[in-house]
Design a protein around this motif. Structure first.
Motif, PDB file in Angstrom:
ATOM      1  N   GLN A   1       0.834  -1.211   0.000  1.00  0.00           N
ATOM      2  CA  GLN A   1       0.000   0.000   0.000  1.00  0.00           C
ATOM      3  C   GLN A   1       0.868   1.261   0.000  1.00  0.00           C
ATOM      4  O   GLN A   1       0.646   2.183  -0.803  1.00  0.00           O
TER       5      GLN A   1
ATOM      6  N   THR B   1       1.493   4.133  -2.966  1.00  0.00           N
ATOM      7  CA  THR B   1       1.289   5.560  -2.719  1.00  0.00           C
ATOM      8  C   THR B   1       2.547   6.342  -3.101  1.00  0.00           C
ATOM      9  O   THR B   1       2.461   7.439  -3.669  1.00  0.00           O
TER      10      THR B   1
ATOM     11  N   ASP C   1       2.442   6.632  -6.793  1.00  0.00           N
ATOM     12  CA  ASP C   1       1.478   7.663  -7.207  1.00  0.00           C
ATOM     13  C   ASP C   1       2.131   9.044  -7.169  1.00  0.00           C
ATOM     14  O   ASP C   1       1.947   9.858  -8.079  1.00  0.00           O
TER      15      ASP C   1
ATOM     16  N   GLN D   1      -5.334   1.342  -1.448  1.00  0.00           N
ATOM     17  CA  GLN D   1      -4.746   1.247  -2.790  1.00  0.00           C
ATOM     18  C   GLN D   1      -5.467   0.124  -3.545  1.00  0.00           C
ATOM     19  O   GLN D   1      -5.338  -1.065  -3.186  1.00  0.00           O
TER      20      GLN D   1
END
Lengths: 243, 243
Positions: A103, A107, A110, B76
């Motif tokens: 996760q 991120t 991203d 996510q």
């Protein structure tokens, strides 16, 4: 220089040879976990990468980076790191850490994509100079809203971990990736990052911890590590930076 | 309506209640795998989502969608789907399928992000109307270069799988996600997708296979499924579409 046996066991790692880019996230984990690899496009050139991309019928990669092993390829940066951490048992184990680290890594990726899109807001097929006016507008929002929002998030996430790492008592691929993200932000937006320095103490601390990892010192001092430049994901265009 | 026991076992699923968005990828897997869940923000409103986001000290989510279970959150989209597929043994198993499906899912999410950025090329903090001129330029490259490049890639990837699905002999979360990606592209770019119809036979075939899945018919006919609109990731602005 690897011995013959290691060379046979080594992963073929493929990424553009002239930029750190997304490939650097994979290199950091390969190096810190002492996983043998050959940086194929740095050995044989970008043409070899393009030819290899076209060669794969099964398990093709949409884009580099990817690693090849046992006749198949594994692509997508976060997926490669997740695979390497599990296969080589490098980093914290346990179900909670497993999904939490993926996760966090996603991120991080991203934010990496957003950092890239600041200098290429319209299209990756256009030169920066062809979308410079748009980049100036995109940079404003990235500097003022996105960087603080992301760094505050990571700082908050670190606050919930006792060990000072993103998960548990030891470093993981996500910690290494976070280090490179901060490196890239400091390179691309030095004025903005200087303004924010000290505001996110856990972010600064984690960056420093990874920078000092014994497992990475040889790599940091080697020519295996590429420098940032104005062709990569993180680019320093002074006009896109501000305090 | 779930029975009491299922209600206690159900995941809390959190996403913005007024758009399919990235939440739809999670809904499709929860529904097709018959995993009990409560769509919390649709039950309690967006304010409840915002309050829940602020409430989590451990394992915070940078953004929705996320699921809450056993007192922790998993965020996510690709990570949530990977977790659900493993935890509930829904979809193909085996190491190869595991990393391959995550790789494909991440490539799907990359295209989803690009489709969003067509109408928000400069900043998510600005309205479409504030970046419409830039969106017109961004849409040109997305329609002419990116859509064909991505669909050709997925078509090629499907060609290497014997079963007609993205991995093996049965559907996976990535097949469900790919279906929604095609749905979104057809909604946002009907003229362009009509031009490309038939050029990628395996893409069309996979979309049709998922649309006909018995496991999804009840969901498709229910009000649990949200329609596309001009607030979501996929938006139909006629000026951004062309044959």
């Amino acid at each position: 220089m690897m011995r013959g046996e290691e060379r046979r066991m080594a992963y073929d790692f493929w990424y553009w040879p002239s930029i750190p880019g997304r490939g650097e996230f994979v290199r950091l984990t390969l190096e810190a976990c002492a996983i043998p690899y050959r940086d194929r496009a740095r050995e044989d050139g970008a043409e070899a990468l393009i030819a290899d991309m076209a060669r794969h019928d099964a398990g093709p990669a949409f884009a580099p980076p990817y690693i090849a092993t046992d006749g198949r390829t594994i692509a997508q940066t976060a997926n490669i790191l997740f695979y390497l951490a599990e296969r080589h048992e490098c980093g914290p184990s346990g179900l909670k850490a497993r999904y939490w680290l993926l996760q966090v890594q996603l991120t991080i990726m991203d934010m990496v994509a957003e950092a890239h899109d600041v200098h290429h807001p319209l299209s990756s097929a256009l030169y920066y100079e062809e979308q410079k006016a748009e980049a100036l507008r995109a940079a404003h929002g990235f500097r003022d809203q996105r960087i603080p929002k992301y760094l505050a998030y990571f700082d908050h996430a670190l606050a919930s971990e006792a060990g000072g790492w993103l998960a548990g008592e030891r470093w993981s691929y996500a910690d290494l990736s976070f280090f490179h993200l901060v490196e890239g932000l400091r390179y691309a937006f030095p004025l903005r990052m200087a303004t924010l320095a000290g505001r996110y103490a856990r972010v600064e601390d984690l960056h420093g911890r990874v920078a000092a990892l014994p497992e990475l010192q040889d790599y940091f001092g080697s020519n295996r590590r590429l420098s940032f430049n104005d062709q990569g994901v993180f680019r320093h265009y002074p006009e896109l930076d501000a305090p």
